[in-house]
Design an enzyme around this catalytic site. Structure first.
Site: not given
Length: 252
Positions: A126, A158, A219
């Site tokens: 991540q 993100v 998303e």
């Protein structure tokens, strides 16, 4: 009186764990508790029940755990268990893995061509993805945006490490046959998932009209496992996960 004592005992145990620096992976209390510790504490029995639920119960439920910028995972967080999805190298929490396999197979059975592109991610992965997006935003905006502004924009695309659902093993990204998120919105695969994912225990985690609440852009490829009962309730209510948990907590 019994509920008041239980609440007080819970807080005392949490404080003691902090003092002893004992990690509590299964009973993690979100940062919000620390932020509100010095604030005015709930006085009535009803207020105490709501406070307790908001800070403990639902956030620690395996499938309703809220992970976002306001409720980050602890630095040492590791999912209790992740397994490979059948006929795939991708890993998820066991129930989530089983459900997504069934969902994808059913999509293929009606002629669709879904592709799983992301599931469980480690903290390190991540970090890598987030920093890559920050670099892209710096390049895109150049001197028109400060470093802080570039990072803020990147965080809506993100998630910042420890605020990503992918680290829990409960989130999956599913796209179309081209294997990318580009132009996925409006595709047959996207429409099917939005209408049917709840039947398998998944929800569209970041709906188009909930960005102000989730703090993440729309998303259409990102789905979160919450279990069939919760997924059905969320789908029928039109709420996002943050709003659904708030309803469970307050009863409103």
């Amino acid at each position: 009186m019994k509920r008041i004592l239980s609440f007080t005992a819970a807080v005392a145990i949490f404080v003691l764990a902090l003092q002893m620096q004992i990690p509590a992976k299964e009973t993690y209390v979100p940062a919000q508790l620390e932020q509100t510790a010095s604030a005015a504490q709930p006085e009535t029995e009803q207020e105490q029940e709501v406070y307790y639920k908001r800070n403990y119960s639902y956030y620690n439920d395996t499938y309703l755990r809220l992970v976002n910028v306001d409720h980050p995972l602890p630095d040492d967080y590791v999912p209790p268990e992740v397994v490979k999805i059948k006929n795939s190298s991708y890993k998820m929490e066991p129930e989530a893995a089983k459900a997504v396999r069934e969902m994808v197979d059913d999509m293929k059975a009606v002629g669709l061509k879904p592709k799983i592109t992301s599931t469980f991610r480690t903290y390190e992965k991540q970090v890598e993805l987030h920093e890559r997006k920050v670099a892209q935003m710096r390049k895109k905006y150049g001197s028109s945006k400060t470093e802080e502004e570039a990072r803020a924009i990147a965080a809506t695309i993100v998630a910042i490490p420890n605020t990503s659902e992918h680290q829990t093993g409960l989130a999956v990204d599913i796209v179309g046959p081209d294997g990318t998120t580009d132009n996925f919105e409006g595709t047959a695969e996207a429409k099917w998932l939005e209408e049917n994912s709840w039947k398998y225990g998944y929800i569209l985690r970041y709906p188009v009209d909930k960005t102000e609440v989730t703090k993440i852009i729309y998303e259409p490829w990102h789905f979160r496992y919450v279990g069939v009962e919760n997924a059905k309730a969320i789908y029928e209510s039109g709420l996002c996960l943050e709003e659904y948990i708030e309803r469970l907590v307050t009863g409103k």
